[in-house]
Each structure stands twice: as structure tokens, then as C-alpha cells.
Design a protein around this motif. Structure first.
Motif, PDB file in Angstrom:
ATOM      1  N   GLY A  92      68.102 -22.453  41.183  1.00 25.00           N
ATOM      2  CA  GLY A  92      67.571 -21.144  41.573  1.00 25.00           C
ATOM      3  C   GLY A  92      66.061 -21.093  41.464  1.00 25.00           C
ATOM      4  N   ALA A  93      65.511 -21.658  40.375  1.00 22.02           N
ATOM      5  CA  ALA A  93      64.055 -21.660  40.189  1.00 22.02           C
ATOM      6  C   ALA A  93      63.363 -22.473  41.276  1.00 22.02           C
ATOM      7  CB  ALA A  93      63.713 -22.209  38.811  1.00 22.02           C
ATOM      8  N   ALA A  94      63.939 -23.629  41.614  1.00 24.59           N
ATOM      9  CA  ALA A  94      63.342 -24.467  42.659  1.00 24.59           C
ATOM     10  C   ALA A  94      63.370 -23.759  44.008  1.00 24.59           C
ATOM     11  CB  ALA A  94      64.092 -25.799  42.735  1.00 24.59           C
ATOM     12  N   ALA A  95      64.506 -23.131  44.339  1.00 29.81           N
ATOM     13  CA  ALA A  95      64.643 -22.476  45.640  1.00 29.81           C
ATOM     14  C   ALA A  95      63.693 -21.294  45.773  1.00 29.81           C
ATOM     15  CB  ALA A  95      66.096 -22.014  45.832  1.00 29.81           C
ATOM     16  N   ILE A  96      63.634 -20.448  44.753  1.00 29.43           N
ATOM     17  CA  ILE A  96      62.792 -19.257  44.854  1.00 29.43           C
ATOM     18  C   ILE A  96      61.313 -19.619  44.824  1.00 29.43           C
ATOM     19  CG2 ILE A  96      62.576 -18.696  42.400  1.00 29.43           C
ATOM     20  CD1 ILE A  96      63.342 -16.220  45.261  1.00 29.43           C
ATOM     21  N   THR A  97      60.974 -20.750  44.173  1.00 27.65           N
ATOM     22  CA  THR A  97      59.580 -21.190  44.144  1.00 27.65           C
ATOM     23  C   THR A  97      59.123 -21.647  45.524  1.00 27.65           C
ATOM     24  OG1 THR A  97      59.740 -21.842  41.824  1.00 27.65           O
ATOM     25  CG2 THR A  97      57.939 -22.795  43.093  1.00 27.65           C
ATOM     26  N   LEU A  98      59.998 -22.341  46.244  1.00 30.17           N
ATOM     27  CA  LEU A  98      59.645 -22.794  47.589  1.00 30.17           C
ATOM     28  C   LEU A  98      59.300 -21.627  48.499  1.00 30.17           C
ATOM     29  CD1 LEU A  98      62.330 -25.587  48.203  1.00 30.17           C
ATOM     30  CD2 LEU A  98      59.874 -25.896  47.802  1.00 30.17           C
ATOM     31  N   VAL A  99      59.945 -20.488  48.260  1.00 31.16           N
ATOM     32  CA  VAL A  99      59.698 -19.302  49.094  1.00 31.16           C
ATOM     33  C   VAL A  99      58.590 -18.431  48.517  1.00 31.16           C
ATOM     34  CG1 VAL A  99      60.755 -17.223  50.049  1.00 31.16           C
ATOM     35  CG2 VAL A  99      62.111 -19.320  49.853  1.00 31.16           C
ATOM     36  N   GLY A 100      58.612 -18.259  47.212  1.00 30.72           N
ATOM     37  CA  GLY A 100      57.738 -17.274  46.591  1.00 30.72           C
ATOM     38  C   GLY A 100      56.335 -17.728  46.280  1.00 30.72           C
ATOM     39  N   ILE A 101      56.113 -19.032  46.180  1.00 31.89           N
ATOM     40  CA  ILE A 101      54.791 -19.515  45.782  1.00 31.89           C
ATOM     41  C   ILE A 101      53.705 -19.098  46.773  1.00 31.89           C
ATOM     42  CG2 ILE A 101      54.876 -21.739  46.960  1.00 31.89           C
ATOM     43  CD1 ILE A 101      53.611 -21.028  43.362  1.00 31.89           C
TER      44      ILE A 101
END
Length: 318
Positions: free
Chosen positions: A219-228
Motif C-alpha cells: 500500500g505504501a509503495a502504491a500510494i507513493t507512486l501516485v502521491g509523491i
């Protein structure tokens, strides 16, 4: 859900966001019956989840929802890593999964669910968002047949029908919250239902701690790809709110794990619905939300249908 919605509540919590759920996998069978204390802890967890969602609404009204969820997930991933490293086998055991693609999909689904919930808190308010989201146990029951091949009898199909009728009462097409924004909590409930079913699927091969670890990391990896790409520094006072949000998340998950170690999941499920009560109080008192009659009636219908579905599931398990 609440990431309330962890492997111990796959069926909560969350939105993290948060929410109440069906039959989670447990770390180990309860060693002794401490159901009373476990129920008390579950009620406390539901209250913390309500506070967590309230803070999410405050921050979500000032910053992109994806930014808030991303920072939350960074802390959540660190919390999960520390937690599983203290278990037998440590991180080396937690990483080993027989279904890596399914575990990644679960993490992505839960992160997307939390994101939709935070956006819904801002657009619809806490009360109406949770009233619609409460349908997710019924969605799990409805989808368990085509996805997992489980038999759903006519009684549970009837309860599912009543539950969806309750959603229509909440939405009140003739003059309530019926809008495109109303699709946000329903979409979140659908994602959380899929997450719950996939959790049930992987639990056949992976222990709960492995699934818990992959939930946080994927979840952290996926949301980081979008949110960064939406990164911005929070104002100094807002970092205090963010810290409170993360502390609520870690505390609620720890207490929830403890409660499931003390008592059977089926005994605790109904008490997770107390979050709706806390949310109603907080929404009315602190956010000036209106608790309309149709929302109360519709939420009672949805919760009642969900409780019946959980009861039937427990009866069949016996």
C-alpha cells in the motif's frame, strides 16, 4: 476502513480510514476467554477510528487527499515492519508469501479505499460517508459466491437486498445526498469488499502476519507512486494533526490485534458498528453536520442487514 480495515479486520477500520468487518484471520486462537475485555477494546478501537477519520477530514480539506494518505502509509509501513520483526521468523518470514501478486493487489486496493474515504469525508461529511460505507459486509457476502465459490443462501440474499434498500434510504434520491459524490463511499465499500475477499483467499496459504506486512508495504509503495507528485510541506500546526492521525492509526491497530487475541472474531464484529455512533456525535458537534431522519433509518437498515449476514455466516461456520 479505515487501513482500519487491516488483516485483522478484513472483513473494519478503517479508512482507515476505518470500519467494522467479517471474520478476520487471527494470529492464534484465544488462550482464554476474555471476551468482555476484548469487547471493551473493540469499542475503544471504534472510537479511535472515529477520531482518526475526523482528523483525516480536517487535513483533507486543506491538502490533497493523496498526500495525507501517503504520509499515513509511510508511518503505517514502518509500524508494520517493526511489529512483524518482533514475531517468530521476523521480517524474513513476513516477506515469504505463496501469492505475491494477490498480496500486492490487496495492498493497492486498501490504499485506494482509504483514498476514496478521505475524499468522501471532505465532500459528503463523516456521517453520510459512513452510513453508505456500512454496506461493505453485504458486498462481501454478495461477491463471495462468484469470487470464492461460496454458497450464499436465500436468507443472506434477502439481507443483502434489504441492505441496498437501506442505502437508497440514506441517499434519498428525492432530496438528500444523491450526487456523484455519493459514489465515493460506495466505491470505497466495493474496494474494501474485494480486499476482504482477497484476504480470505490468501489466508489459505499465508499466515496473518505475512498478509499484514504486505498490506502495509504494498500500500505504501502504491500510494507513493501516485502521491509523491503532489508533495508539499504541511504547515507547522498541521504536522501536529498528522502526528495525531498516525498515532491514532498505530494505537487502533495494536488494540484491535490485542482484542482478536482475546476473543473470537465473530463475537467482536457487531461492536465495531459502534463507530457509526461515535461518528454521528463528532459530525454533529464538531463539524455542524445534520443527522437527517432518512440517514438514521437507512443506516439502521444497513447495519441490521449486515448483523444478520454476520450471524448467518457464524451459524454456517458452526
Amino acid at each position: 476502513m479505515s487501513d482500519q480495515h487491516s488483516d485483522y479486520t478484513y472483513g473494519a477500520s478503517a479508512a482507515t480510514a476505518s470500519a467494522p468487518p467479517p471474520m478476520p484471520p487471527q494470529i492464534a486462537p484465544p488462550k482464554q476467554d476474555r471476551t468482555g475485555l476484548a469487547i471493551l477494546l473493540m469499542c475503544v478501537v471504534s472510537f479511535i477510528f472515529a477520531l482518526q477519520d475526523s482528523v483525516s477530514r480536517i487535513l483533507g480539506s486543506q491538502y490533497p487527499a493523496v498526500l495525507i494518505v501517503m504520509i499515513r502509509y509511510w508511518v503505517f509501513a514502518a509500524f508494520v515492519t517493526v511489529l512483524v520483526s518482533r514475531q517468530p521468523g521476523g521480517l524474513r518470514r513476513a516477506i515469504r508469501t505463496k501469492r505475491p501478486l494477490t498480496q500486492i493487489a490487496r495492498g493497492v486496493l486498501l490504499a485506494a479505499e482509504v483514498l476514496l474515504m478521505v475524499e468522501a469525508f471532505v465532500r459528503l461529511g463523516l456521517i453520510e460517508t459512513h452510513a453508505v460505507f456500512a454496506v461493505y459486509p453485504l458486498l462481501i457476502a454478495a461477491l463471495s459466491g462468484p469470487i470464492l465459490g461460496e454458497k450464499v443462501g436465500w436468507r443472506r440474499w434477502t439481507a443483502i437486498g434489504f441492505g441496498f434498500a437501506g442505502i437508497l434510504v440514506v441517499l434519498n434520491p428525492s432530496g438528500g445526498v444523491m450526487s456523484w459524490s455519493a459514489l465515493l463511499p460506495f466505491g470505497a465499500a466495493s474496494l474494501f469488499a474485494l480486499y476482504g475477499l482477497l484476504t480470505r483467499h490468501v489466508s489459505r496459504d499465508d499466515p496473518a502476519m505475512v498478509s499484514f506486512f504486505w498490506t502495509g508495504i504494498a500500500g505504501a509503495a502504491a500510494i507513493t507512486l501516485v502521491g509523491i507528485w503532489d508533495w508539499q510541506w504541511l504547515a507547522p500546526t498541521d504536522w501536529i494533526w498528522m502526528a495525531a492521525l498516525c498515532v491514532c492509526g498505530m494505537t487502533s491497530h495494536y488494540l484491535m490485534i490485542r482484542s482478536y487475541e482475546m476473543a473470537e472474531a465473530s463475537a467482536l464484529q457487531p461492536f465495531s458498528y459502534t463507530q457509526l455512533v461515535w461518528i454521528s456525535f463528532i459530525g454533529v458537534i464538531f463539524f455542524s453536520e445534520t443527522l437527517r431522519t432518512n440517514v438514521i433509518i437507512g443506516a439502521c437498515i444497513v447495519v441490521g442487514a449486515g448483523m444478520f449476514t454476520l450471524w448467518r455466516q457464524r451459524q454456517k461456520a458452526r
